[in-house]
Write a protein that holds these residues in place. Structure first.
Motif, short mmCIF file in Angstrom:
data_model
loop_
_atom_site.label_atom_id
_atom_site.label_comp_id
_atom_site.label_asym_id
_atom_site.label_seq_id
_atom_site.Cartn_x
_atom_site.Cartn_y
_atom_site.Cartn_z
N GLY A 160 0.88 -1.36 -0.21
CA GLY A 160 -0.04 0.12 0.11
C GLY A 160 0.67 1.12 0.33
N ALA A 161 2.18 1.09 0.84
CA ALA A 161 3.27 2.29 0.22
C ALA A 161 3.90 2.09 -0.46
CB ALA A 161 3.84 2.43 1.88
N GLY A 163 2.86 1.75 -4.27
CA GLY A 163 2.71 2.48 -5.59
C GLY A 163 1.39 1.10 -5.21
N PHE A 169 -4.11 0.14 1.46
CA PHE A 169 -4.34 1.35 0.43
C PHE A 169 -5.53 2.37 0.73
CE2 PHE A 169 -4.40 4.03 -3.37
CZ PHE A 169 -3.60 4.89 -3.00
N ARG A 172 -6.21 3.30 3.90
CA ARG A 172 -5.51 4.12 4.41
C ARG A 172 -6.37 5.88 4.00
NH1 ARG A 172 0.28 3.55 5.01
NH2 ARG A 172 0.86 5.75 5.09
N GLY A 173 -6.62 5.78 2.73
CA GLY A 173 -7.26 6.17 1.82
C GLY A 173 -9.10 6.76 2.74
N ASN A 176 -8.78 9.23 5.78
CA ASN A 176 -8.25 10.57 5.96
C ASN A 176 -9.53 10.60 6.02
OD1 ASN A 176 -6.66 12.41 4.87
ND2 ASN A 176 -7.31 12.17 3.04
N THR B 174 0.17 7.50 0.12
CA THR B 174 -0.84 7.45 0.84
C THR B 174 -1.48 7.35 1.45
OG1 THR B 174 0.37 5.28 0.21
CG2 THR B 174 -1.26 4.71 1.50
N GLY B 175 -3.21 7.24 1.64
CA GLY B 175 -3.95 8.22 2.12
C GLY B 175 -4.43 9.34 1.97
N GLY B 192 0.38 4.94 -4.27
CA GLY B 192 0.58 5.72 -2.85
C GLY B 192 1.74 5.35 -2.51
N PHE B 193 2.75 6.03 -2.12
CA PHE B 193 3.87 5.95 -1.24
C PHE B 193 3.99 6.82 -0.05
CE2 PHE B 193 5.54 4.49 -4.93
CZ PHE B 193 6.44 3.46 -4.96
#
Lengths: 216, 294
Positions: A160-161, A163, A169, A172-173, A176, B174-175, B192-193
């Motif tokens: 998820g971190a 790409g 992922f 976390r979206g 937010n 990400t997020g 996402g990074f």
């Protein structure tokens, strides 16, 4: 609760990616793992040496570091097949070492006396392996291999971190955007992982039951 | 003994390499030497959070550490630099605290609300866009800066704006809000990074086609490496940077707004901008209109 329903397609999309990551990395891990395990128990010294070095090197390196090496190192030397191949190769190599060790412990777990007894009653080598040693080894490795694959499912969340829009992922979206529904989001995504892991556990259980020794 | 010296040498070499990587080496990341007003023994009503902080003589401010121009901490440096830390100093000054009394805490997009809720930080100034959802769990005063989402691409790229992005890989944190906006509006493959600096690395080695987030952040990166990177297209969203505070202390809102109004009027807001974001060639924008406190 609504946040999970409203974003169901996004979440399912994420878990679809998680599954793809698991299956592809898992396939790499099983293939490489079997080869490395064979190398480690083979009578050829150079193969044993290679197997030992491979396992020592990649089992003792944190997965995150392997991923970073793949992501920043490989493009630097001109190899850049994209995020999905890079991360599945990194996770496949990492996981293969655990598969190899599980297989090795299974093979070594069959008492030498079994093979000796088979030979003593006149079975040829091939028959000894296929009829006596491997069936017993196979039974022994089901639980540890299942554990390794379960760990792999959870390790895919690192993507998820890196790409890839997989389940973590998406989580976390959502966190937010929906700061008020944090618990539901954690719960829903956590549940998704539990379902995948339970499927692996169930398959392992069925195989184990099928291969169980029936005592009479 | 021989082995240990060799390892020490290796370690030293590694450290040097790291330091070399961390050194952005241009003026967008150098400390601004502005002096802001520090109020001499400010008066606050007893029991307010402002009085508590002023009494304690210490304030914890959450900023980004990886956004040149906005909030950036170079490897080996003690203090973050950028527009957000400058605004933090202005705010601290209104509490009667010197810059040295500020404890800088790194916040990333994910942990800004939890850090405010559990008291890890007193304020968040971390390119923190004001949204209704966020305002339900934390307080956000301001805005103190307006920006919009733009694209950072390789200098030789054909991408001219978000319309050219369909199906392309676009990197962001990400997020974060920008990565969601770009996926929803322009049908891109989101990548996402954890930090914008990682995204910029991926852009440089060709793994992604564009990096997207607030224009102010992208301009900072483009200014660091103008030969390789450029910012393209008109802003396609409006981001209003606010100052985050805990909902447990709603009295902070009025204090923050008063401090901002003062900073807009006495020119310190403009000084903060000139010393940071203004360096990548930006004109000082008009001071934004503050939201009223509830």
């Amino acid at each position: 609760m609504d946040v999970l329903v409203d974003n169901a397609s996004l979440i399912l999309d994420g878990f679809w990616k998680t599954l793809q990551l698991t299956v592809v990395s898992g396939a790499y891990a099983l293939v490489i793992g079997v080869l490395v395990a064979i190398a480690r128990v083979s009578p050829v010294g150079i193969l044993r040496g290679f197997g030992t070095v491979y396992v020592t090197l990649f089992r003792n390196t944190p997965l995150l570091i392997l991923i970073i090496i793949a992501y920043y190192g490989m493009p630097d030397i001109g190899i850049n097949p994209g995020f999905f191949p890079l991360i599945t190769i990194a996770m496949g190599i990492y996981t293969s070492t655990f598969i190899a060790e599980a297989l090795r412990s299974g093979i070594n777990g069959v008492p030498v006396g079994q093979a000796e007894a088979a030979r003593a009653i006149g079975m040829p080598f091939g028959m000894t392996m296929t009829q006596v040693v491997l069936p017993q080894a196979g039974r022994l490795i089901v639980p540890p291999v299942a554990s390794v694959l379960i760990a792999l499912v959870k390790n895919t969340s690192l993507a998820g971190a890196f790409g890839i829009a997989e389940a973590t992922f998406r989580m976390r979206g959502l966190l937010n955007d929906h700061a008020t529904d944090r618990w539901w989001i954690f719960f829903g995504i956590g549940l998704g992982y539990v379902v995948i892991v339970e499927v692996i556990s169930l398959v392992a259980y069925l195989i184990e039951r099928r291969w169980k020794v029936v005592s009479r | 003994m021989k082995i240990s010296t060799r390892f020490a040498a290796l370690g030293a070499a590694a450290l040097l390499t790291l330091a070399a990587c961390g050194d952005a080496g241009d003026d967008t990341t150098e400390a601004a030497d502005n002096d802001y007003e520090v109020v001499d023994s400010p008066e606050f009503d007893a029991g307010t959070r402002m009085a508590e902080i002023a009494e304690a003589g210490k304030v914890k401010i959450g900023v980004k550490f990886d956004q040149p121009g906005i909030g950036f901490k170079a490897a080996g440096s003690d203090e973050p630099t950028g527009f957000d830390p400058e605004m933090g100093k202005i705010l601290a000054g209104q509490l009667g605290l010197e810059p040295k009394d500020i404890e800088w805490v790194e916040t990333i997009s994910d942990n800004r609300e939890p850090f405010l809720q559990n008291g890890t930080v007193d304020f968040v100034l971390a390119s923190y866009s004001i949204t209704d959802e966020r305002r339900q769990v934390v307080g956000q005063a301001g805005p103190y800066y307006l920006t919009g989402q733009q694209l950072l691409v390789a200098a030789d790229s054909d991408i001219k704006g978000p319309e050219d992005l369909k199906g392309q890989k676009v990197c962001s944190v990400t997020g974060s809000t920008p990565i969601k906006t770009i996926e929803e509006k322009y049908d891109v493959t989101p990548a996402g990074f954890d930090t914008y600096s990682e995204c910029v690395e991926q852009l440089k080695n060709g793994s992604v086609d564009a990096v997207t987030t607030d224009g102010s952040i992208l301009l900072g990166y483009a200014a660091q490496d103008p030969d390789a990177l450029k910012v393209v297209g008109e802003p396609f969203s409006e981001e209003r940077y606010g100052i985050g505070y805990s909902k447990d202390s709603p009295e902070l809102c009025t204090f923050i707004n008063d401090s901002l109004t003062k900073a807009f009027e006495d020119g310190s807001w403009e000084d903060a901008f000139d010393a940071t974001l203004g360096k990548s060639g930006n004109e000082v924008p008009e001071a934004p209109k503050l939201d009223a406190c509830a």
